[in-house]
Enzyme design. Sequence first.
Site, PDB file in Angstrom:
ATOM      1  N   ASP A   1       5.166  -3.476  -3.688  1.00  0.00           N
ATOM      2  CA  ASP A   1       3.894  -4.077  -3.274  1.00  0.00           C
ATOM      3  C   ASP A   1       2.776  -3.080  -3.584  1.00  0.00           C
ATOM      4  O   ASP A   1       3.005  -2.023  -4.184  1.00  0.00           O
ATOM      5  CB  ASP A   1       3.940  -4.465  -1.785  1.00  0.00           C
ATOM      6  CG  ASP A   1       3.927  -3.253  -0.863  1.00  0.00           C
ATOM      7  OD1 ASP A   1       4.083  -2.109  -1.359  1.00  0.00           O
ATOM      8  OD2 ASP A   1       3.759  -3.446   0.359  1.00  0.00           O
TER       9      ASP A   1
ATOM     10  N   GLU B   1       7.249 -12.328   5.327  1.00  0.00           N
ATOM     11  CA  GLU B   1       6.775 -11.935   3.998  1.00  0.00           C
ATOM     12  C   GLU B   1       5.685 -12.882   3.498  1.00  0.00           C
ATOM     13  O   GLU B   1       4.702 -12.448   2.905  1.00  0.00           O
ATOM     14  CB  GLU B   1       7.929 -11.901   2.997  1.00  0.00           C
ATOM     15  CG  GLU B   1       8.909 -10.753   3.220  1.00  0.00           C
ATOM     16  CD  GLU B   1       8.264  -9.385   3.084  1.00  0.00           C
ATOM     17  OE1 GLU B   1       7.244  -9.262   2.385  1.00  0.00           O
ATOM     18  OE2 GLU B   1       8.769  -8.437   3.708  1.00  0.00           O
TER      19      GLU B   1
ATOM     20  N   TYR C   1       8.580 -10.088  -5.735  1.00  0.00           N
ATOM     21  CA  TYR C   1       8.402  -9.196  -4.594  1.00  0.00           C
ATOM     22  C   TYR C   1       9.127  -9.738  -3.356  1.00  0.00           C
ATOM     23  O   TYR C   1       9.908  -9.039  -2.713  1.00  0.00           O
ATOM     24  CB  TYR C   1       6.897  -9.023  -4.321  1.00  0.00           C
ATOM     25  CG  TYR C   1       6.625  -8.479  -2.964  1.00  0.00           C
ATOM     26  CD1 TYR C   1       6.710  -7.119  -2.721  1.00  0.00           C
ATOM     27  CD2 TYR C   1       6.333  -9.324  -1.897  1.00  0.00           C
ATOM     28  CE1 TYR C   1       6.502  -6.607  -1.455  1.00  0.00           C
ATOM     29  CE2 TYR C   1       6.126  -8.831  -0.635  1.00  0.00           C
ATOM     30  CZ  TYR C   1       6.210  -7.474  -0.426  1.00  0.00           C
ATOM     31  OH  TYR C   1       6.014  -6.971   0.831  1.00  0.00           O
TER      32      TYR C   1
END
Length: 352
Positions: A134, A33, A116
């Site tokens: 996102d 990520e 996120y």
Amino acid sequence: MDFGSEVIAWYGLNKRTLPWRDTRDPYLIWLSEIILQQTRVDQGLPYYLRFRDAYPSVHDLAAASEDEVLRLWQGLGYYSRGRNLHRTAKNVVADYDGSFPVNYETLIRLKGVGEYTAAAISSFAAGEARAVVDGNVFRLLSRYFGIDTPIDTGTGKREFTALANTLIAGHPPGLFNQAMMEFGSLQCRPKNPDCGICPVQAGCHAFRAGRVHELPVKKGKTAVRDRYFNYIVTDDDRGLLMNKRGSGDIWQNLYDFPLLETSGPLSPDRIVSSDAFRGLFGDRAVITGITGPVRHLLSHQRLHAVFIRIRNFDELFSGENGWFYAAKDHIPTLAKPKLIFAFLNNYPHLSS
Ligand code: SF4
């Protein structure tokens, strides 16, 4: 079938095989990520594999030096992410005994982990019902539900996140999130979305209203600042004079060359005859080559860089700037911004 189920069914048939989708290890999910933030999948993939192989556990990453981590990060840009990655690994080892957190409330307290990323890790690793929103998900929701709220505002973020959190109910959270992001990325693309073969076309507001290319709405672009970098490349037998960049500006702790920044473009001759240059290198220096100007884009800055190679300079700089000579075989081991290693690639005789 509801919207979420349609998207999940599409995902089962169309998903890409990506290595971080095969794991529930929160450390590896976090690694992917962070690497993929502001980075395309094809660009981030080799970095993910490199980091995973070099540091298979958070203990390995925490034990590495910052220089090593930045060297591996080299070329990916946004170097503060690389530094935060390393710092967070150290914190996880120190504060959580190396056991990477999986719940949202703990994850959100880690450095470099925002809403996120916390939602992604907690849903993929622990099945927490947290929607990941996102850019791909913003676009898909904005178009499908016909929402005009600008996505780059606090109100927009709250509204889209709340909507996604209602849609996730009743679905396996990790699967739902992966499916939404992949659908936005491959099917509901920014340009030329595949509306003709879209499984949710019948319910898509933007498609029915002919507004696909109007959505999502963005409030405004961030201003980009021009900067003029005149790099001095000391081309002599002692190796290259290098500079370790300090804090408070781009590329913290990366290595570049001695730099004279000007408020606008200046010819190399004027740079070399300027007081600033003479104060550092004396007045005997001769220019042996000029490269540039090279334009280099960052998120909020446009750099115009000129590389001025010189010989016969005096060592007036000694000790004052934190500059140092790097032997030619040492230069490849230093973490450098893309602009610098692209320059060195064109002049292989400067570093071996
Ligand atoms: Fe996106 Fe087009 Fe499908 Fe609507 S119909 S969700 S705009 S791909």
